[in-house]
Enzyme design. Sequence first.
Site, short mmCIF file in Angstrom:
data_model
loop_
_atom_site.label_atom_id
_atom_site.label_comp_id
_atom_site.label_asym_id
_atom_site.label_seq_id
_atom_site.Cartn_x
_atom_site.Cartn_y
_atom_site.Cartn_z
N HIS A 169 3.18 54.30 19.33
CA HIS A 169 2.04 54.85 18.58
C HIS A 169 2.37 56.14 17.83
O HIS A 169 1.54 56.62 17.08
CB HIS A 169 0.84 55.06 19.51
CG HIS A 169 -0.48 54.77 18.85
ND1 HIS A 169 -1.65 54.58 19.54
CD2 HIS A 169 -0.81 54.64 17.55
CE1 HIS A 169 -2.64 54.35 18.70
NE2 HIS A 169 -2.15 54.38 17.48
N HIS A 175 -5.45 56.56 25.58
CA HIS A 175 -5.04 57.96 25.52
C HIS A 175 -5.53 58.61 24.23
O HIS A 175 -5.61 57.95 23.19
CB HIS A 175 -3.50 58.06 25.56
CG HIS A 175 -2.87 57.28 26.68
ND1 HIS A 175 -2.58 55.94 26.57
CD2 HIS A 175 -2.51 57.66 27.92
CE1 HIS A 175 -2.05 55.52 27.72
NE2 HIS A 175 -1.99 56.54 28.56
N GLU A 183 2.22 49.65 20.37
CA GLU A 183 2.58 49.79 21.80
C GLU A 183 2.66 48.46 22.56
O GLU A 183 2.68 48.45 23.79
CB GLU A 183 1.63 50.74 22.54
CG GLU A 183 1.69 52.19 22.05
CD GLU A 183 2.89 52.99 22.56
OE1 GLU A 183 3.68 52.47 23.36
OE2 GLU A 183 3.04 54.15 22.13
N ASP A 201 -3.89 60.91 22.61
CA ASP A 201 -2.72 61.17 21.77
C ASP A 201 -2.89 62.45 20.96
O ASP A 201 -2.54 62.53 19.78
CB ASP A 201 -2.43 59.98 20.84
CG ASP A 201 -1.93 58.76 21.62
OD1 ASP A 201 -1.63 58.90 22.82
OD2 ASP A 201 -1.84 57.67 21.04
#
Length: 306
Positions: A100, A129, A275, A131
Amino acid sequence: MTTLRSVSLIGAPTDIGAGARGASMGPEALRVADLAAALQSHGVDVLDRGNLSGPSNPWLPPVDGYRHLNEVTAWNQTVHDAVYAELKTGRMPILLGGDHCLGLGSISAVARHCRDVGKKLRVLWLDAHADFNTSALTPSGNIHGMPVACLCGFGPQQLIEIGGKVPAISPKWVRQIGIRSVDAGEKRFVNEQELEVFDMRYIDEMGMRHTMELALATLDANTHLHVSFDVDFLDPDIAPGVGTTVPGGPTYREAQLCMEMIADTGFLASLDVMELNPALDLQNKTAKVAVDLIESLFGKSTLMRK
C-alpha cells in the site's frame, strides 16, 4: 447506475514498503482470478497494460526511520506516471498492487489530474490500518504504513513532492473505512489532522449502510471518486492472503454493500487494489474474493428489486 467504461489494469509487483514478502505476486494472482474477464462481463472495455518495473526489494533494515526509501520513491514515481498517463487519455486506471505504499504514487497522480481538469477529489481508503504513520511514530520504518500521511504532506521530501504539489491532498478529502489497528501516536496524529475515520466500532454501531451514506455524502458530477482498497480491509476469515491480518473486519455481505453503494454513485474514476499476498493465501481464495468485490464496484449487484 452503470456506464460503459474503459479500464486499464496496471500491475505494480513490489513489496518494497511492506514488512512481509509476497505482495509483489499480487497482480498475477488477480489476473489468475480472472479480473479482466470479470470486468468484461459487465461491458467494461479492459486493457491490461502489464506490469511496471522498478528496483527489487533489498530487504534491509530502516535507515533514518525509513526502509527502502529510495526504492519506494522510484516505484511511486513510476506508478504516478503510469496512473497519470491513463487519466490523461480518459481511461480509468486500476492499480494492481503491490503493497500500500504505492497508494502515494497513485493518489498523487489522481490529485494532479483533478487539478488539471478542475475536479474535486474524494478518496475512500478501505483498510484495517489508517496508514498515517511517520518515521517518528513507527519503529518498523515500513513505508506501507505511511502513504496517507505522505499524501497529506508529512514525510520525507522526496516522497511528499511526487505529485508536483505539497501536500498532494487535504485530509478533508479522505474517508477511511474499516479501520481497526492504529498505533497510539498515530491515533493522536489522525485526530489532530481531523481525518474522517469510520472505524469498525462505528460500522458495528451504525451499520455499513449509514457509514457509506456519510462517506459518499456531497459527491457530485464534478467529483473524482478514488477507491484505495487494501485487501486487509476484509475480515481475515474471508481474506487470509494479506501480510497484516487484523481480525474483526467487514464480512462478505458488508463489503458487498460497501462496493455496491460506491457503484451506485456512478462516480468511481480510479481504483487501487493493494496488499494481496498470495504467499499467505489459501488456493487464491483472497484474490477471488477481491475480484468478486471489484465486480460489484462495476455494477454486479445482489439487488432483485427493480
